[in-house]
Design a protein around this motif. Structure first.
Motif, PDB file in Angstrom:
ATOM      1  N   GLN A  68      67.717 -14.234  26.589  1.00 24.42           N
ATOM      2  CA  GLN A  68      69.092 -14.744  26.664  1.00 24.42           C
ATOM      3  C   GLN A  68      69.460 -15.295  28.035  1.00 24.42           C
ATOM      4  OE1 GLN A  68      71.368 -11.412  25.128  1.00 24.42           O
ATOM      5  NE2 GLN A  68      69.803 -11.281  23.547  1.00 24.42           N
ATOM      6  N   GLY A  69      68.562 -15.173  28.995  1.00 24.06           N
ATOM      7  CA  GLY A  69      68.868 -15.654  30.342  1.00 24.06           C
ATOM      8  C   GLY A  69      67.973 -16.788  30.782  1.00 24.06           C
ATOM      9  N   PRO A  70      66.647 -16.563  30.867  1.00 21.78           N
ATOM     10  CA  PRO A  70      65.754 -17.638  31.329  1.00 21.78           C
ATOM     11  C   PRO A  70      65.807 -18.836  30.384  1.00 21.78           C
ATOM     12  CG  PRO A  70      64.578 -15.535  31.162  1.00 21.78           C
ATOM     13  CD  PRO A  70      65.913 -15.327  30.531  1.00 21.78           C
ATOM     14  N   ALA A  71      65.632 -20.032  30.946  1.00 18.01           N
ATOM     15  CA  ALA A  71      65.710 -21.229  30.108  1.00 18.01           C
ATOM     16  C   ALA A  71      64.478 -21.368  29.232  1.00 18.01           C
ATOM     17  CB  ALA A  71      65.832 -22.447  31.008  1.00 18.01           C
ATOM     18  N   MET A  72      63.375 -20.789  29.681  1.00 17.20           N
ATOM     19  CA  MET A  72      62.128 -20.925  28.934  1.00 17.20           C
ATOM     20  C   MET A  72      61.359 -19.613  29.072  1.00 17.20           C
ATOM     21  SD  MET A  72      59.672 -24.205  29.322  1.00 17.20           S
ATOM     22  CE  MET A  72      58.306 -23.878  30.394  1.00 17.20           C
ATOM     23  N   VAL A  73      60.840 -19.147  27.941  1.00 16.95           N
ATOM     24  CA  VAL A  73      60.031 -17.927  27.964  1.00 16.95           C
ATOM     25  C   VAL A  73      58.600 -18.334  27.629  1.00 16.95           C
ATOM     26  CG1 VAL A  73      59.564 -15.762  26.733  1.00 16.95           C
ATOM     27  CG2 VAL A  73      61.912 -16.352  27.366  1.00 16.95           C
ATOM     28  N   ILE A  74      57.689 -18.039  28.551  1.00 14.36           N
ATOM     29  CA  ILE A  74      56.267 -18.291  28.275  1.00 14.36           C
ATOM     30  C   ILE A  74      55.694 -16.955  27.826  1.00 14.36           C
ATOM     31  CG2 ILE A  74      54.057 -19.098  29.201  1.00 14.36           C
ATOM     32  CD1 ILE A  74      55.733 -20.535  31.416  1.00 14.36           C
ATOM     33  N   THR A  75      55.126 -16.941  26.630  1.00 19.39           N
ATOM     34  CA  THR A  75      54.604 -15.672  26.119  1.00 19.39           C
ATOM     35  C   THR A  75      53.360 -15.271  26.889  1.00 19.39           C
ATOM     36  OG1 THR A  75      53.002 -16.608  24.571  1.00 19.39           O
ATOM     37  CG2 THR A  75      55.284 -16.350  23.781  1.00 19.39           C
ATOM     38  N   GLU A  76      52.958 -14.046  26.674  1.00 16.08           N
ATOM     39  CA  GLU A  76      51.677 -13.597  27.199  1.00 16.08           C
ATOM     40  C   GLU A  76      50.550 -14.433  26.581  1.00 16.08           C
ATOM     41  OE1 GLU A  76      52.627  -9.996  24.810  1.00 16.08           O
ATOM     42  OE2 GLU A  76      50.443  -9.826  24.830  1.00 16.08           O
ATOM     43  N   ALA A  77      49.367 -14.341  27.194  1.00 18.10           N
ATOM     44  CA  ALA A  77      48.224 -15.127  26.729  1.00 18.10           C
ATOM     45  C   ALA A  77      47.779 -14.687  25.333  1.00 18.10           C
ATOM     46  CB  ALA A  77      47.073 -14.951  27.715  1.00 18.10           C
ATOM     47  N   ALA A  78      47.716 -15.651  24.404  1.00 19.89           N
ATOM     48  CA  ALA A  78      47.240 -15.365  23.043  1.00 19.89           C
ATOM     49  C   ALA A  78      45.827 -15.922  22.920  1.00 19.89           C
ATOM     50  CB  ALA A  78      48.157 -16.028  22.026  1.00 19.89           C
ATOM     51  N   TYR A  79      44.882 -15.132  22.362  1.00 16.88           N
ATOM     52  CA  TYR A  79      43.480 -15.584  22.325  1.00 16.88           C
ATOM     53  C   TYR A  79      43.219 -16.538  21.167  1.00 16.88           C
ATOM     54  CZ  TYR A  79      42.948 -11.250  19.467  1.00 16.88           C
ATOM     55  OH  TYR A  79      43.099 -10.236  18.547  1.00 16.88           O
ATOM     56  N   VAL A  80      42.462 -17.612  21.466  1.00 17.18           N
ATOM     57  CA  VAL A  80      42.273 -18.694  20.498  1.00 17.18           C
ATOM     58  C   VAL A  80      41.110 -18.440  19.536  1.00 17.18           C
ATOM     59  CG1 VAL A  80      43.252 -20.458  22.027  1.00 17.18           C
ATOM     60  CG2 VAL A  80      40.778 -20.099  21.996  1.00 17.18           C
ATOM     61  N   ASN A  81      40.212 -17.529  19.918  1.00 15.99           N
ATOM     62  CA  ASN A  81      39.112 -17.169  19.003  1.00 15.99           C
ATOM     63  C   ASN A  81      38.729 -15.711  19.267  1.00 15.99           C
ATOM     64  OD1 ASN A  81      37.653 -17.314  21.406  1.00 15.99           O
ATOM     65  ND2 ASN A  81      36.820 -19.323  20.939  1.00 15.99           N
ATOM     66  N   ASP A  82      37.983 -15.118  18.340  1.00 11.90           N
ATOM     67  CA  ASP A  82      37.751 -13.678  18.436  1.00 11.90           C
ATOM     68  C   ASP A  82      37.010 -13.272  19.703  1.00 11.90           C
ATOM     69  OD1 ASP A  82      39.215 -13.251  16.229  1.00 11.90           O
ATOM     70  OD2 ASP A  82      37.519 -13.054  14.836  1.00 11.90           O
ATOM     71  N   VAL A  83      36.081 -14.112  20.143  1.00 13.82           N
ATOM     72  CA  VAL A  83      35.315 -13.761  21.339  1.00 13.82           C
ATOM     73  C   VAL A  83      36.156 -14.011  22.613  1.00 13.82           C
ATOM     74  CG1 VAL A  83      34.111 -15.964  21.790  1.00 13.82           C
ATOM     75  CG2 VAL A  83      32.925 -13.790  22.173  1.00 13.82           C
ATOM     76  N   GLY A  84      37.338 -14.554  22.413  1.00 14.33           N
ATOM     77  CA  GLY A  84      38.247 -14.819  23.535  1.00 14.33           C
ATOM     78  C   GLY A  84      39.213 -13.684  23.801  1.00 14.33           C
ATOM     79  N   ARG A  85      39.101 -12.624  23.018  1.00 14.13           N
ATOM     80  CA  ARG A  85      40.017 -11.491  23.169  1.00 14.13           C
ATOM     81  C   ARG A  85      39.753 -10.771  24.501  1.00 14.13           C
ATOM     82  NH1 ARG A  85      40.163  -6.646  18.713  1.00 14.13           N
ATOM     83  NH2 ARG A  85      42.167  -5.844  19.337  1.00 14.13           N
ATOM     84  N   GLY A  86      40.823 -10.518  25.266  1.00 11.79           N
ATOM     85  CA  GLY A  86      40.630  -9.975  26.608  1.00 11.79           C
ATOM     86  C   GLY A  86      40.947  -8.504  26.769  1.00 11.79           C
ATOM     87  N   TRP A  87      41.751  -7.952  25.868  1.00 10.95           N
ATOM     88  CA  TRP A  87      42.169  -6.555  25.996  1.00 10.95           C
ATOM     89  C   TRP A  87      42.682  -6.062  24.657  1.00 10.95           C
ATOM     90  CZ3 TRP A  87      44.153 -10.663  28.877  1.00 10.95           C
ATOM     91  CH2 TRP A  87      45.327 -11.219  28.398  1.00 10.95           C
ATOM     92  N   GLU A  88      42.773  -4.747  24.524  1.00 10.39           N
ATOM     93  CA  GLU A  88      43.337  -4.162  23.303  1.00 10.39           C
ATOM     94  C   GLU A  88      44.832  -4.489  23.282  1.00 10.39           C
ATOM     95  OE1 GLU A  88      41.484  -2.945  21.089  1.00 10.39           O
ATOM     96  OE2 GLU A  88      39.665  -2.338  22.141  1.00 10.39           O
ATOM     97  N   GLY A  89      45.348  -4.788  22.098  1.00 10.08           N
ATOM     98  CA  GLY A  89      46.791  -5.045  21.988  1.00 10.08           C
ATOM     99  C   GLY A  89      47.196  -6.450  22.379  1.00 10.08           C
ATOM    100  N   GLY A  90      46.207  -7.366  22.502  1.00 11.45           N
ATOM    101  CA  GLY A  90      46.553  -8.754  22.825  1.00 11.45           C
ATOM    102  C   GLY A  90      47.007  -9.510  21.578  1.00 11.45           C
TER     103      GLY A  90
END
Ligand SMILES: Cc1cc2nc3c(=O)[nH]c(=O)nc-3n(C[C@H](O)[C@H](O)[C@H](O)COP(=O)(O)O)c2cc1C
Length: 414
Positions: free
Chosen positions: A53-75
């Motif tokens: 409700q405050g910042p003009a733009m919210v950039i989400t956390e990094a979402a992985y584009v393929n399964d081998v691109g997963r960086g951590w649990e809970g991503g």
């Protein structure tokens, strides 16, 4: 006294009909709170709802584009069409607060483990482990896997469009796969993807070009394309500021809408050359087209810092706040309401629930991110001994199982 900060003014992108309500952006911050298959969870929606409700733009956390691109649990995953409904909820939650919703997309490369990849070896530009600390040796991607990875970024972009986001940000920073191809430390190839700086930048530029084509083809409303970069690496060999400025110049030939610098300190000077006193953002402004949107992140907390960053000769266009928006979800509203004295600058462990901070992020903040995160003393948590907290949490959640008990359980189920 009412202070009229310029950073609260609107901003309209020149090339696309997108207007932002102010110049404050929520920097991507991983919550580690997605479901086991990478679907968006209610905890995540709650966290983003509180900060949209405050910042003009919210950039989400990094979402992985393929399964081998997963960086951590809970991503968060954007690797499959079945993730679109959850991503749609995420985009609309952010937008319902008034902010533009940008999905950051990435692949972790060597910054992950076989355990997180459920038995698969991590991949990278070359079989070169991260040089500091103990890390697994990754497998070098083949030429056809590289082409497939570029395609995976395009598919992820299409999913972000279908989910209703206002744009995507390519995560070319913080040592993940896109940076690994650019870095002479992690990229030791001698084919078309490595060897010279021109070849090392080919992967990042190919992804950007492919993603831009995808936007052109599938977006039926203005859809932003941003690129996040870490300008320097500390190791030798490593990315130099000169390399990164050259990369940014090449990027300008593509339809990119903004560049986002991931810095330790927004006002920092180059750290590879300690004698250089010119700010990193000044170097960028000198090579970017006039007024090209430049987002700067790094230790921004106080309104006067943000104002001076954006005033300081106009080098930066937007200020991205990371840890400060974790601590204070209502930062922009408090500035607008002339209520600056009420802004939180330290994290009270007794406020985690109030701030909507998911459990895994809580643990991470008090351990991995404890340095540089002001934590108050009004709770049981001992700020001098953050590892106590971690040990306590691990014991509570992962108590070793007594094998004799297992036998008993098995017998009973028989
Ligand atoms: C908990 C946490 C998670 C983060 N996750 C991401 C991420 O997913 N993608 C990214 O580009 N940067 C990530 N960052 C880096 C931030 O976006 C930001 O660049 C960094 O925190 C410096 O800004 P700050 O001093 O305002 O916190 C993360 C930082 C923190 C503290």
């Amino acid at each position: 006294m009412q202070i009229n900060y310029d950073f609260l003014d609107n901003y309209t992108f020149k090339n696309k009909a997108v207007t932002l309500g102010n110049h404050v952006i929520m920097a991507p911050t991983t919550l580690r709170a997605s479901l086991a298959d990478g679907s968006v969870s209610d905890n995540e929606l709650n966290y983003y709802r509180m900060r949209a409700q405050g910042p003009a733009m919210v950039i989400t956390e990094a979402a992985y584009v393929n399964d081998v691109g997963r960086g951590w649990e809970g991503g968060i995953s954007v690797s499959d069409d079945d993730k679109i409904p959850g991503l749609r909820r995420l985009a609309s939650t952010i937008q319902s607060g008034g902010a533009k919703a940008i999905l950051q997309i990435f692949a972790a490369g060597r910054q992950t483990t076989t355990e997180i990849l459920r038995g698969q070896q991590p991949v990278s530009a070359s079989s070169q482990a991260y040089p500091h600390g103990e890390h697994e040796i990754p497998r070098a991607l083949t030429h056809s896997e590289i082409s497939q990875t570029i395609e995976d970024f395009a598919q992820a972009t299409k999913r972000a469009i279908l989910a209703g986001f206002d744009g995507i940000e390519l995560h070319g920073a913080n040592l993940y796969l896109m940076q690994q191809f650019f870095s002479p430390d992690s990229n030791r190839r001698d084919d078309i993807w490595g060897g010279t700086v021109e070849k090392r930048r080919r992967f990042g530029l190919a992804i950007t070009a492919k993603v831009a084509q995808t936007i052109e083809k599938f977006a039926d409303k203005p859809f932003l394309l941003g690129y996040r970069q870490s300008p320097e690496e500390p190791m030798t060999p490593g990315i130099t500021l000169e390399d990164s400025l050259g990369f940014a110049e090449k990027l300008m030939a593509l339809p990119v809408d903004y560049l986002h610098l991931s810095l330790n300190d927004a006002f920092q000077t180059p750290f590879r050359d300690k004698s250089d006193t010119k700010k990193v953002m000044d170097y960028y402004r000198a090579i970017l087209p006039p007024d090209f949107p430049l987002i700067i992140a790094g230790l921004l907390k106080k309104p006067e810092q943000v104002e001076s960053l954006l005033d300081d000769g106009g080098e930066a266009t937007f200020a991205a706040l990371g840890r400060e928006l974790i601590i204070e979800p209502n930062w922009v509203q408090k500035v607008k309401n002339n209520d600056e004295l009420a802004i939180r600058y330290a994290l009270s462990p007794s406020d985690f629930e109030l701030l909507g901070i998911p459990k895994m992020l809580e643990k991470w903040l008090l351990t991995r991110f404890r340095n540089g995160l002001p934590v108050t003393t009004d709770s049981e948590f001992d700020p001098m001994q953050p590892w106590q907290y971690y040990k306590h949490a691990v014991i509570k959640t992962a108590k070793p199982i007594d094998p004799t008990q297992l036998m008993t359980l098995k017998k009973r189920s028989d």
